[in-house]
Design a protein around this motif. Structure first.
Motif, mmCIF file in Angstrom:
data_model
loop_
_atom_site.group_PDB
_atom_site.id
_atom_site.type_symbol
_atom_site.label_atom_id
_atom_site.label_comp_id
_atom_site.label_asym_id
_atom_site.label_seq_id
_atom_site.Cartn_x
_atom_site.Cartn_y
_atom_site.Cartn_z
ATOM 1 N N ARG A 122 34.874 50.380 60.448
ATOM 2 C CA ARG A 122 34.560 49.117 61.113
ATOM 3 C C ARG A 122 33.053 48.839 61.118
ATOM 4 O O ARG A 122 32.625 47.693 60.974
ATOM 5 C CB ARG A 122 35.083 49.130 62.551
ATOM 6 C CG ARG A 122 36.524 48.627 62.669
ATOM 7 C CD ARG A 122 37.470 49.745 62.872
ATOM 8 N NE ARG A 122 38.853 49.306 63.000
ATOM 9 C CZ ARG A 122 39.836 49.892 62.375
ATOM 10 N NH1 ARG A 122 39.602 50.900 61.541
ATOM 11 N NH2 ARG A 122 41.090 49.497 62.552
ATOM 12 N N ARG A 123 32.259 49.879 61.283
ATOM 13 C CA ARG A 123 30.806 49.668 61.267
ATOM 14 C C ARG A 123 30.355 49.170 59.907
ATOM 15 O O ARG A 123 29.455 48.334 59.792
ATOM 16 C CB ARG A 123 30.073 50.972 61.614
ATOM 17 C CG ARG A 123 30.178 51.389 63.063
ATOM 18 C CD ARG A 123 29.147 52.455 63.404
ATOM 19 N NE ARG A 123 29.322 52.943 64.777
ATOM 20 C CZ ARG A 123 29.957 54.076 65.092
ATOM 21 N NH1 ARG A 123 30.453 54.836 64.133
ATOM 22 N NH2 ARG A 123 30.069 54.442 66.352
ATOM 23 N N ARG A 156 32.126 47.387 57.793
ATOM 24 C CA ARG A 156 32.509 45.979 57.664
ATOM 25 C C ARG A 156 31.564 45.080 58.492
ATOM 26 O O ARG A 156 31.190 43.995 58.069
ATOM 27 C CB ARG A 156 33.953 45.809 58.121
ATOM 28 C CG ARG A 156 34.975 46.481 57.207
ATOM 29 C CD ARG A 156 36.385 46.296 57.750
ATOM 30 N NE ARG A 156 36.718 44.868 57.845
ATOM 31 C CZ ARG A 156 37.801 44.414 58.486
ATOM 32 N NH1 ARG A 156 38.621 45.271 59.087
ATOM 33 N NH2 ARG A 156 38.056 43.113 58.546
ATOM 34 N N LEU A 157 31.170 45.568 59.714
ATOM 35 C CA LEU A 157 30.274 44.784 60.569
ATOM 36 C C LEU A 157 28.881 44.645 59.950
ATOM 37 O O LEU A 157 28.246 43.597 60.037
ATOM 38 C CB LEU A 157 30.168 45.438 61.945
ATOM 39 C CG LEU A 157 29.370 44.672 63.010
ATOM 40 C CD1 LEU A 157 30.062 43.350 63.317
ATOM 41 C CD2 LEU A 157 29.239 45.502 64.283
ATOM 42 N N ARG A 200 32.920 39.048 63.709
ATOM 43 C CA ARG A 200 32.069 40.062 64.358
ATOM 44 C C ARG A 200 32.622 40.441 65.731
ATOM 45 O O ARG A 200 32.651 41.607 66.107
ATOM 46 C CB ARG A 200 30.630 39.538 64.507
ATOM 47 C CG ARG A 200 29.855 39.452 63.217
ATOM 48 C CD ARG A 200 28.409 39.031 63.475
ATOM 49 N NE ARG A 200 27.705 40.047 64.234
ATOM 50 C CZ ARG A 200 27.039 41.045 63.688
ATOM 51 N NH1 ARG A 200 26.992 41.173 62.386
ATOM 52 N NH2 ARG A 200 26.417 41.910 64.441
ATOM 53 N N SER A 249 35.720 40.288 66.740
ATOM 54 C CA SER A 249 36.958 41.053 66.565
ATOM 55 C C SER A 249 36.647 42.505 66.217
ATOM 56 O O SER A 249 37.223 43.438 66.798
ATOM 57 C CB SER A 249 37.813 40.416 65.466
ATOM 58 O OG SER A 249 38.986 41.192 65.216
ATOM 59 N N LEU A 250 35.709 42.679 65.267
ATOM 60 C CA LEU A 250 35.336 44.054 64.891
ATOM 61 C C LEU A 250 34.688 44.794 66.062
ATOM 62 O O LEU A 250 34.944 46.002 66.274
ATOM 63 C CB LEU A 250 34.374 44.014 63.701
ATOM 64 C CG LEU A 250 34.993 43.615 62.358
ATOM 65 C CD1 LEU A 250 33.894 43.451 61.313
ATOM 66 C CD2 LEU A 250 36.014 44.666 61.892
ATOM 67 N N GLU A 251 33.848 44.143 66.818
ATOM 68 C CA GLU A 251 33.187 44.795 67.948
ATOM 69 C C GLU A 251 34.198 45.211 69.010
ATOM 70 O O GLU A 251 34.084 46.265 69.632
ATOM 71 C CB GLU A 251 32.137 43.851 68.545
ATOM 72 C CG GLU A 251 30.906 43.693 67.666
ATOM 73 C CD GLU A 251 29.986 42.603 68.161
ATOM 74 O OE1 GLU A 251 30.382 41.890 69.123
ATOM 75 O OE2 GLU A 251 28.882 42.449 67.600
ATOM 76 N N GLU A 310 37.407 46.011 68.440
ATOM 77 C CA GLU A 310 38.123 47.173 67.916
ATOM 78 C C GLU A 310 37.248 48.428 68.041
ATOM 79 O O GLU A 310 37.740 49.510 68.410
ATOM 80 C CB GLU A 310 38.515 46.933 66.450
ATOM 81 C CG GLU A 310 39.594 45.883 66.252
ATOM 82 C CD GLU A 310 39.962 45.739 64.776
ATOM 83 O OE1 GLU A 310 39.618 46.653 64.006
ATOM 84 O OE2 GLU A 310 40.588 44.736 64.409
ATOM 85 N N MET A 311 35.962 48.299 67.707
ATOM 86 C CA MET A 311 35.062 49.465 67.796
ATOM 87 C C MET A 311 34.927 49.935 69.236
ATOM 88 O O MET A 311 34.852 51.151 69.499
ATOM 89 C CB MET A 311 33.688 49.086 67.234
ATOM 90 C CG MET A 311 33.669 48.891 65.739
ATOM 91 S SD MET A 311 32.115 48.175 65.158
ATOM 92 C CE MET A 311 30.980 49.442 65.677
#
Length: 910
Positions: A402-403, A405-406, A525, A527-529, A531-532
């Protein structure tokens, strides 16, 4: 628009970071845009922070010498570094300086823009600050004066405002001129009159108001002074001649008086000296007789002391001889008790040794079972941690994905998306306005050639004009078409182009295609944050970053437990059986602990018995030894006394001879004391103290009379010479002539003085008119200062100032129903407060050069202000913040500023 609501196009300090700077190894602080309070005890590094910020802004990084050495840290290695983020010219900047002498470096970076280094960075920084950057040999003298109107250094808050306003006087006048534009200025004729009077004044007077050399009044004054001096000389000559005649008569009388008194004074002096010689002889005799009397007395006292010592020794010898028998009788029972105590000690020692062996064996078995239990427990813990480590590794792999992708997405925050939407709306509004104001030109039918802005226009063709255009019909007709009134349309088109450029620049900054692309990036961003965040929560629940450390510690602990068990097994006399599981190990630990307890109690009991036996043995042995020592000491003392007695009798003789010596010494002492008394009586009869005073008095009187004689003879010679010298002409006639010349010179001097005073009066009148104009110009500054002072001293308080070439001068504080007070007469606390009001007013006016805001730094600026005034000071500082200034306060007592409502930063002592 109020200053507090302005856009960020202002001069503000945002973030300050220090590394290896004096007491700070590394520290970073964020400053509020309006109000910041930095508190901490002395020596915590508050002043160091603002000094570092000031030197980052105004000192070249390659500056060496004392300035660079002052910044070095004695606690942390490395060159001092300062990183300062600030706003200026509508942009955000990052300034980084490393102060290392010739190796120093400077980097200035515009956020999202270009970067400058070293000399180019200093030039760009000077352009932003509108101020020079200090460097070279003169930097130490120049640096404290840079921005001194807004940077209040510790210990300088009470200085006169003229000391820090002269540098900015021209800029201050430039900003004050629009406010004082309504003042009536002098006409051309007035200017000509003023110029003539000014020229005449400058011809006669110097800048300090004194007459110029070679000017008519000065020349008249010189001629008058010359005549005054000539008159004084003539008067002195006439007076000297009269005085010389009087001096000669007085000197003759005095010489006769002295010559009559001198013979008697000399006879009295000689008689007194002879009597003092007799006194000196008697004092020598007295000293010799005193020595003889002292010797006789010492001899008698010595003989009597020796007799007393001999008698005392004989008495002590008899007492010692009588005490020997009782001491020897007391020694036998003590010796028997010592032997019995030694036997009891040996028996207790054997019992203690047996108990220690039993305790050692029980402890070995207990520690062996305890070590076996530790091996079982630590092995189980290691297995649990290994399982958790595998789960955590899987979560970390998901987080890394995920990082990655971010990191591939542009760095775009939701608040920046809102700003992009505002920019797009602004561009759309400008576009709609432009289209509404545009004009259309369509050619329907024509027999002539029609051109629009130099291009042919065809029949049926429609063209849209968003700006002015020129329409030509044939060769003789030309029309100017201005849609929307011309100027308004041009302004609208400029705003539309500016809005489009701003939107395009903002999108290009984040590499975005359009606003939809920006919305997509922000959503992805977020959404990814999220999930992280969920994955990190699960990873932290498993132990997080500390799991690897826990696993390594558990592995080391397991290996240490197994090694400890091996050592315990090796230490046993025979191979033991070990428990196979934790429950059995716990059961055996309990059993072995009980056996160890019984062995410890047995050892403690035998140890106490042994200690008791040792105490009895030592007490018996000590008592027997003391008694033996006492018997030996009595015998030795008796022998010493007998020896001392024999020695004294051999030295001083038997009792009869000693008695005869004492009688002879007493008779000798009596004779010496009698002779001494007779000599002392003769000395008293001569009165030696009075003779010494008489001798001094006669010598003083003789010297005085001889001096009078010499002075009188000199006076007679001088007066005779003066009569011969000044008596060759008529001094009275010369005195009358000098008085006449003096009167003429005095009249000429008065006439020139009156003319010069008239010119001076006219010059003062025109100067006062010009001063009135200057006061009208400086009134806006005084009003701003008064507004701040009223926060401290109440309504009706005013400030009076004068603006000269040196800056603000003659500052006065005026309160209702009180006399005015000049700045120098105020108390220490009041000077701090008034100077702060002046600084805030100056910063408010000069902030126009920086889009309406300047930082004002106050480093312990109110050390002499009482708590009641501190409350008013907070009101004054809050008013400055509301007017757009950025206030930074440093204080050892931050609790005094609780009601200021500032962003607070606390430093701890080091």
């Amino acid at each position: 628009m109020p200053r507090s609501l302005r856009s960020p196009d202002t001069m503000r300090l945002l973030i300050l970071t220090l590394r290896n700077y004096r007491v700070h190894r590394e520290i970073s602080i964020s400053l509020d845009r309006s109000r910041t309070l930095i508190g901490g005890p002395n020596e915590s590094g508050k002043s160091t922070l603002v000094e570092a910020a000031h030197r980052a802004l105004f000192l070249r990084a390659k500056t060496g010498g004392n300035l660079q050495r002052e910044m070095l840290s004695t606690l942390h290695p490395g060159d001092p570094e300062v990183v300062l983020e600030f706003e200026a010219a509508g942009k955000c900047w990052e300034l980084e300086k490393r102060f290392a002498g010739p190796r120093g470096s400077t980097r200035l970076r515009e956020k999202g823009g270009a970067t400058w280094r070293d000399d180019e960075a200093d030039s760009k920084l000077a352009e932003l600050l509108k101020c020079e950057i200090a460097g070279g040999r003169g930097a130490a003298g120049t640096l404290p004066d840079l921005w001194s109107h807004v940077w209040v250094w510790q210990g300088r808050s009470g200085e006169d405002p003229s000391s820090y306003t002269h540098r900015d006087k021209d800029r201050l006048v430039q900003h004050l001129q629009p406010s004082g534009a309504s003042v009536v200025l002098p006409s051309v004729v007035d200017q000509g009159v003023v110029e003539r009077i000014s020229n005449a004044y400058e011809t006669l007077f110097t800048a300090k108001g004194k007459w110029r050399a070679q000017s008519p009044p000065e020349l008249a004054r010189i001629r008058r002074d010359e005549q005054v001096e000539a008159l004084s000389r003539a008067s002195e000559v006439a007076a000297r001649l009269a005085q010389a005649a009087d001096d000669q008569l007085r000197a003759d009388r005095e010489i006769c008086e002295v010559q009559a008194a001198l013979p008697k004074l000399r006879r009295d002096l000689q008689l007194t000296e002879e009597q003092l010689q007799r006194v000196a002889t008697l004092r020598r005799d007295e000293a010799h007789q005193q020595e003889a009397a002292d010797f006789a007395t010492a001899r008698r006292v010595d003989l009597e002391t020796q007799e007393l010592a001999i008698r005392r020794l004989d008495d002590e010898r008899r007492l010692k001889a009588e005490s020997i028998a009782p001491a020897e009788a007391a020694l036998k029972p003590l010796t028997d008790a010592e032997s019995s105590a030694i036997s009891a000690y040996q028996e207790a020692e054997r019992a203690q040794f047996k108990a220690l062996e039993m305790q050692r064996s029980a402890r070995q078995h207990h520690d062996l079972v305890q070590a076996s239990l530790a091996v079982i427990e630590r092995s189980e813990l290691l297995q649990r941690l290994l399982s958790r480590s595998r789960d955590a590794a899987a979560l970390q792999e998901q987080l890394a994905t995920r990082r990655s992708r971010l990191a591939q997405l542009p760095e775009l925050a939701p608040r920046e998306l809102s700003r992009l939407r505002q920019l797009e709306s602004e561009a759309a509004r400008c576009s709609a306005a432009l289209e509404a104001m545009a004009a259309g030109v369509e050619l329907i039918a024509t027999q002539e050639l029609v051109q629009l802005d130099g291009e042919s226009l065809k029949v049926g063709e429609l063209r849209i004009l968003t700006g002015s255009g020129e329409l030509q019909v044939g060769d003789r007709t030309r029309l100017r078409i201005q849609p929307g009134g011309g100027t308004t349309l041009a302004s609208t088109r400029d705003r539309h182009l500016a809005a489009c450029r701003t939107l395009s620049s903002a999108l290009e900054k984040h590499t975005l295609r359009d606003l939809d692309h920006a919305v997509e990036v922000v959503d992805l961003r977020q959404s990814l944050e999220q999930e992280m965040a969920r994955l990190e929560t699960r990873w932290m629940a498993l132990g997080g970053a500390g799991l690897a450390t826990d696993l390594a510690q558990a592995s080391v602990a397991d290996e240490a437990a197994r090694e400890e068990l091996r050592r315990r097994v090796d230490a046993m006399d025979s191979a033991p059986s070990l428990p196979s599981d934790g429950n059995r190990a716990l059961h055996e630990v309990t059993a072995k602990r009980e056996a160890l307890r019984v062995a410890d109690e047995t050892e403690s009991r035998t140890r106490r018995q042994l200690e008791h036996a040792v105490e009895k043995r030592d007490a018996a042995t000590a008592a027997s030894a003391r008694q033996r020592e006492e018997v030996a000491a009595v015998r030795q003392s008796l022998r010493d006394l007998e020896t001392a007695l024999r020695t004294r009798e051999e030295t001083h003789g038997d009792e009869a001879s000693r008695r005869l010596q004492r009688v002879a010494a007493t008779e000798l002492e009596a004779r010496a004391i009698g002779q001494l008394a007779a000599t002392r009586k003769s000395l008293v009869d001569h009165q030696p103290e009075q003779l010494s005073a008489d001798l001094e008095r006669f010598r003083r009187a003789l010297a005085t009379q001889e001096s009078r004689l010499r002075d009188a003879e000199n006076t007679r010679l001088l007066s005779r010479d003066r009569l011969i010298l000044d008596g060759s002409h008529d001094p009275n006639a010369e005195l009358l002539s000098a008085r006449a010349r003096h009167a003429a010179a005095e009249l000429a001097h008065r006439a020139e003085s009156r003319r010069a005073e008239a010119i001076e009066l006219l010059h003062e009148l025109f100067t006062s008119s010009r001063d009135a104009i200057d006061r009208a110009m400086v009134r806006p500054l005084a009003d701003r200062i008064s507004g701040y002072l009223q926060c401290l001293f109440g309504p009706g308080t005013e400030a009076r100032v004068v603006l000269t070439d040196q800056g603000i001068e003659n500052l006065e504080l005026v309160r209702p129903n009180d006399p005015s007070f000049s700045f120098s007469t105020l108390s220490g606390g009041a000077r701090e407060q008034v100077a702060a009001a002046v600084r805030l007013a100056l910063a408010e006016i000069l902030a126009a050069d920086h889009d309406g805001c300047l930082p004002v730094v106050l480093d312990d600026a109110f050390a002499y202000s009482d708590p009641e005034r501190i409350s008013g000071l907070q009101r004054m500082l809050d008013l400055a913040a509301l007017r757009g200034l950025q206030i930074l306060i440093l204080s050892c007592h931050p609790s005094d500023y609780v009601s200021f409502g500032a962003h607070e930063i606390r430093l701890s002592s080091r």
